[in-house]
Design a protein around this motif. Structure first.
Motif, PDB file in Angstrom:
ATOM      1  N   GLY A 148      48.873  38.221  36.182  1.00 26.46           N
ATOM      2  CA  GLY A 148      49.927  38.107  35.140  1.00 26.46           C
ATOM      3  C   GLY A 148      51.152  37.081  35.818  1.00 26.46           C
ATOM      4  N   LEU A 149      51.629  37.764  37.089  1.00 26.53           N
ATOM      5  CA  LEU A 149      52.801  37.030  37.492  1.00 26.53           C
ATOM      6  C   LEU A 149      52.752  35.692  37.748  1.00 26.53           C
ATOM      7  CD1 LEU A 149      55.598  37.554  38.694  1.00 26.53           C
ATOM      8  CD2 LEU A 149      54.397  37.901  41.065  1.00 26.53           C
ATOM      9  N   PRO A 150      51.593  35.167  38.199  1.00 28.96           N
ATOM     10  CA  PRO A 150      51.609  33.291  38.188  1.00 28.96           C
ATOM     11  C   PRO A 150      51.706  32.812  36.911  1.00 28.96           C
ATOM     12  CG  PRO A 150      50.212  34.409  39.710  1.00 28.96           C
ATOM     13  CD  PRO A 150      50.756  35.590  38.901  1.00 28.96           C
ATOM     14  N   HIS A 151      50.879  33.616  35.805  1.00 30.16           N
ATOM     15  CA  HIS A 151      50.901  33.023  34.585  1.00 30.16           C
ATOM     16  C   HIS A 151      52.293  33.018  33.830  1.00 30.16           C
ATOM     17  CE1 HIS A 151      50.131  33.304  29.988  1.00 30.16           C
ATOM     18  NE2 HIS A 151      49.167  32.489  30.452  1.00 30.16           N
ATOM     19  N   ASP A 152      52.751  34.103  34.143  1.00 31.51           N
ATOM     20  CA  ASP A 152      54.411  34.277  33.628  1.00 31.51           C
ATOM     21  C   ASP A 152      55.353  32.873  34.280  1.00 31.51           C
ATOM     22  OD1 ASP A 152      53.652  36.226  31.937  1.00 31.51           O
ATOM     23  OD2 ASP A 152      54.160  37.583  33.550  1.00 31.51           O
ATOM     24  N   LEU A 153      54.925  32.839  35.645  1.00 28.59           N
ATOM     25  CA  LEU A 153      55.871  31.841  36.099  1.00 28.59           C
ATOM     26  C   LEU A 153      55.556  30.326  35.665  1.00 28.59           C
ATOM     27  CD1 LEU A 153      56.032  33.245  39.836  1.00 28.59           C
ATOM     28  CD2 LEU A 153      57.855  33.411  38.077  1.00 28.59           C
ATOM     29  N   LYS A 154      54.393  30.078  35.290  1.00 29.15           N
ATOM     30  CA  LYS A 154      54.005  28.718  34.867  1.00 29.15           C
ATOM     31  C   LYS A 154      55.116  28.277  34.109  1.00 29.15           C
ATOM     32  CE  LYS A 154      49.074  28.532  35.939  1.00 29.15           C
ATOM     33  NZ  LYS A 154      47.774  27.966  35.375  1.00 29.15           N
ATOM     34  N   GLY A 155      55.630  28.853  32.957  1.00 29.88           N
ATOM     35  CA  GLY A 155      56.316  28.622  31.846  1.00 29.88           C
ATOM     36  C   GLY A 155      57.793  27.891  32.365  1.00 29.88           C
ATOM     37  N   PRO A 156      58.448  28.894  33.350  1.00 30.18           N
ATOM     38  CA  PRO A 156      59.865  28.472  33.764  1.00 30.18           C
ATOM     39  C   PRO A 156      59.408  27.358  34.825  1.00 30.18           C
ATOM     40  CG  PRO A 156      59.617  30.639  33.766  1.00 30.18           C
ATOM     41  CD  PRO A 156      58.093  30.284  33.367  1.00 30.18           C
ATOM     42  N   ARG A 190      59.457  24.167  32.990  1.00 28.41           N
ATOM     43  CA  ARG A 190      60.822  23.585  32.395  1.00 28.41           C
ATOM     44  C   ARG A 190      61.644  23.071  33.658  1.00 28.41           C
ATOM     45  NH1 ARG A 190      59.687  28.372  29.329  1.00 28.41           N
ATOM     46  NH2 ARG A 190      61.048  29.713  30.876  1.00 28.41           N
ATOM     47  N   MET A 191      61.393  23.649  34.785  1.00 27.43           N
ATOM     48  CA  MET A 191      62.029  23.524  36.004  1.00 27.43           C
ATOM     49  C   MET A 191      61.831  22.043  36.157  1.00 27.43           C
ATOM     50  SD  MET A 191      62.348  26.807  38.397  1.00 27.43           S
ATOM     51  CE  MET A 191      63.221  25.882  39.769  1.00 27.43           C
ATOM     52  N   TRP A 192      60.659  21.506  36.199  1.00 28.74           N
ATOM     53  CA  TRP A 192      60.020  20.360  36.465  1.00 28.74           C
ATOM     54  C   TRP A 192      60.779  19.337  35.635  1.00 28.74           C
ATOM     55  CZ3 TRP A 192      58.238  18.324  40.686  1.00 28.74           C
ATOM     56  CH2 TRP A 192      57.444  19.133  41.568  1.00 28.74           C
ATOM     57  N   LEU A 193      60.648  19.669  34.433  1.00 30.68           N
ATOM     58  CA  LEU A 193      61.416  18.813  33.155  1.00 30.68           C
ATOM     59  C   LEU A 193      62.669  18.557  33.537  1.00 30.68           C
ATOM     60  CD1 LEU A 193      60.939  17.056  30.650  1.00 30.68           C
ATOM     61  CD2 LEU A 193      61.314  19.185  29.290  1.00 30.68           C
ATOM     62  N   GLN A 240      57.880  22.520  44.264  1.00 28.82           N
ATOM     63  CA  GLN A 240      56.533  22.493  44.558  1.00 28.82           C
ATOM     64  C   GLN A 240      56.250  23.744  45.631  1.00 28.82           C
ATOM     65  OE1 GLN A 240      56.770  18.777  47.102  1.00 28.82           O
ATOM     66  NE2 GLN A 240      56.348  17.350  45.041  1.00 28.82           N
ATOM     67  N   ASP A 241      57.091  24.113  46.377  1.00 33.89           N
ATOM     68  CA  ASP A 241      56.652  25.404  47.200  1.00 33.89           C
ATOM     69  C   ASP A 241      56.258  26.455  46.305  1.00 33.89           C
ATOM     70  OD1 ASP A 241      56.984  23.958  49.502  1.00 33.89           O
ATOM     71  OD2 ASP A 241      59.010  24.758  49.932  1.00 33.89           O
ATOM     72  N   MET A 242      56.975  26.658  45.390  1.00 37.58           N
ATOM     73  CA  MET A 242      56.819  27.671  44.278  1.00 37.58           C
ATOM     74  C   MET A 242      55.483  27.440  43.600  1.00 37.58           C
ATOM     75  SD  MET A 242      60.868  28.181  42.558  1.00 37.58           S
ATOM     76  CE  MET A 242      60.129  29.313  41.388  1.00 37.58           C
ATOM     77  N   GLN A 243      55.151  26.427  43.106  1.00 37.25           N
ATOM     78  CA  GLN A 243      53.882  26.030  42.549  1.00 37.25           C
ATOM     79  C   GLN A 243      52.724  26.279  43.503  1.00 37.25           C
ATOM     80  OE1 GLN A 243      53.747  24.705  39.364  1.00 37.25           O
ATOM     81  NE2 GLN A 243      51.453  25.587  39.839  1.00 37.25           N
ATOM     82  N   ARG A 244      53.079  25.910  44.962  1.00 34.18           N
ATOM     83  CA  ARG A 244      52.139  26.343  45.670  1.00 34.18           C
ATOM     84  C   ARG A 244      51.810  27.782  46.031  1.00 34.18           C
ATOM     85  NH1 ARG A 244      54.159  24.017  49.826  1.00 34.18           N
ATOM     86  NH2 ARG A 244      53.248  22.091  49.197  1.00 34.18           N
ATOM     87  N   MET A 245      53.000  28.711  46.001  1.00 33.32           N
ATOM     88  CA  MET A 245      52.675  29.996  45.962  1.00 33.32           C
ATOM     89  C   MET A 245      52.004  30.587  44.758  1.00 33.32           C
ATOM     90  SD  MET A 245      56.448  31.286  47.496  1.00 33.32           S
ATOM     91  CE  MET A 245      57.297  30.568  48.721  1.00 33.32           C
TER      92      MET A 245
END
Length: 463
Positions: free
Chosen positions: A261-269, A272-275, A294-299
């Protein structure tokens, strides 16, 4: 917990139980034999000797009232022709059992085996000590066992055997103290007790052995419930073990749900940060933010990969020829310009039952880990070791010390003094280990010949 169970339930528990029970039985048997022997000797000394001495005195008094010429006939009739009266000197083949200060006569020849006289010597000595009226008891020497008892000694020749009348009792019909049938019965009883002991030990140790095997499977990441059996204590232990498995399964389910659940919840923010990063004009700030995201996405990807790898229901096994598949995977890295090469591949075709996607994540994870935390080049080897396929991924970094290799395989473990931590949450090797165990294999960390880290993956092949 599993380590404690394995230490409490050794593989040799059944053998130790049998040895302990056998030792107890032998100790009890020895104590019983010693006790019986002691009381038998006491009985011989106190009761048998006393009754025999009284009987001899009574017989002497009776014969004293009978004329000398009628005594032999009286003894033959009274003993049913088994005893006889010797009215001469003691035969030369007779050993007089006197007190300890008297000299023992030399034997003319060796006694036959299992001679009853060997067991009667202490009895005769005790009887001679008890008789204080001049009566003497003697044992014969030679092949024929006889017991001689003086009845009417000559008072004028006290120190010699001349003139005495001797009662001669043959000892041929007396059975030895321990006959062969008794020994056979005793051995049969011991064998029966040992069989019962083995059955009882098996009844106790069988559930414990199953529990030890289940503990080993739990340590290997393949938990299996046990059937409570045996005595009350072992049944309770089996029920507690199953309850522990249920608790661990529930905890793992909660952990997977949290990690999923945690990675799924982090995908939205993150999206938006990429945008917003792309809409910025400051190039320096934009580049720094891009690197952080990118580091956060890798995590997040590591969390997702770990959840997939630790969920047994997510695997789809199918036949796989490992040689060709591994060459394709390494070739994709080489085509992308990465310093990765397949240095050796066994010519023997290795067939596996595997999940292609999971093995792909396993290899990519190990190569990425070697490039990010070790030093290039990365070398991959495929060998046949017995019936197992052995894949080795090696880098040229500083490696991991022996003391910390087990720690490196734990989830969320970070070896700060050995590896860099950029974009890592410590799930790479733990994920690889989970995938390998799901394929009934094992993963081990070793040192490469040149000092780098060598990850060795052993997978069972199909014939």
């Amino acid at each position: 917990m599993t380590a404690m169970l394995r230490s409490l339930l050794p593989r040799s528990l059944r053998a130790r139980m049998l040895l302990l029970t056998l030792g107890t039985i032998l100790l009890v048997q020895a104590a019983t034999f010693a006790t019986v022997t002691y009381y038998r000797n006491q009985y011989t000394q106190e009761v048998a000797v006393g009754f025999t001495a009284t009987t001899i005195r009574t017989l002497r008094a009776s014969l004293a009232q009978i004329p000398a010429d009628e005594r032999p006939a009286f003894l033959r009739e009274a003993s049913q022709n088994e005893w006889r009266l010797w009215s001469r000197s003691l035969p030369s083949n007779t050993s007089m059992e006197r007190s300890q200060s008297a000299r023992k006569a030399k034997q003319d020849r060796e006694p036959p085996p299992n001679d009853i006289r060997e067991d009667l010597r202490s009895f005769v000595k005790a009887l001679n000590r008890r008789l204080d009226d001049g009566t003497r008891v003697a044992l014969s020497r030679g092949p024929e066992p006889r017991l001689y008892i003086s009845l009417l000694p000559d008072v004028q020749s006290e120190d010699s055997n001349a003139g005495r009348e001797w009662l001669v009792i043959p000892l041929d019909q007396i059975a030895p103290p321990v006959a062969t049938p008794v020994v056979l019965v005793w051995l049969g009883g011991m064998g029966l007790v040992l069989l019962l002991t083995a059955a009882f030990s098996w009844h106790i140790t069988r559930p414990l052995t199953r529990l030890a095997k289940a503990a080993d499977q739990l340590a290997a990441g393949q938990p299996q419930r046990v059937t409570p059996a045996g005595p009350t204590e072992t049944r309770i232990l089996g029920e507690r073990f199953n309850a522990m498995l249920d608790t661990l399964a529930e905890s793992n389910a909660v952990q997977r749900t949290l990690l999923a659940g945690l990675p799924h919840d982090l995908k939205g923010p993150l999206s938006r940060m990429w945008l917003r990063i792309e809409m910025m004009d400051d190039a320096s700030f934009k580049e720094g933010m891009r690197k952080d995201v990118q580091d956060m996405q890798r995590m997040v990807n590591q969390f997702i990969g770990f959840v997939r790898g630790s969920d047994p229901g997510s695997y789809q096994f199918a036949p796989l020829v490992l040689n060709g598949w591994l060459e394709e995977q390494v070739s994709a890295w080489e085509t992308a310009g990465s310093p990765v090469s397949l240095v050796y591949s066994t010519p023997t075709a290795l067939h596996l039952s595997a999940d292609r996607g999971a093995l792909g994540r396993l290899l990519d994870n190990l190569i990425t880990n070697a490039l990010n935390h070790g030093e290039p080049p990365v070398e991959v080897r495929l060998e046949l070791d017995g019936t197992d396929a052995l894949i080795t991924v090696s880098d040229h970094g500083s490696g991991i010390s022996i003391e910390r290799r087990n720690e490196a395989l734990r989830p969320f473990s970070r070896l700060d003094d050995a590896r860099t931590l950029t974009g890592s949450v410590g799930l790479g090797l733990a994920l690889a280990d989970s995938i390998v165990r799901a394929h009934d294999g094992n993963l081990a960390l070793d040192a490469a010949p040149w000092g780098g880290l060598a990850v060795k993956i052993r997978l069972p092949t199909q014939t």
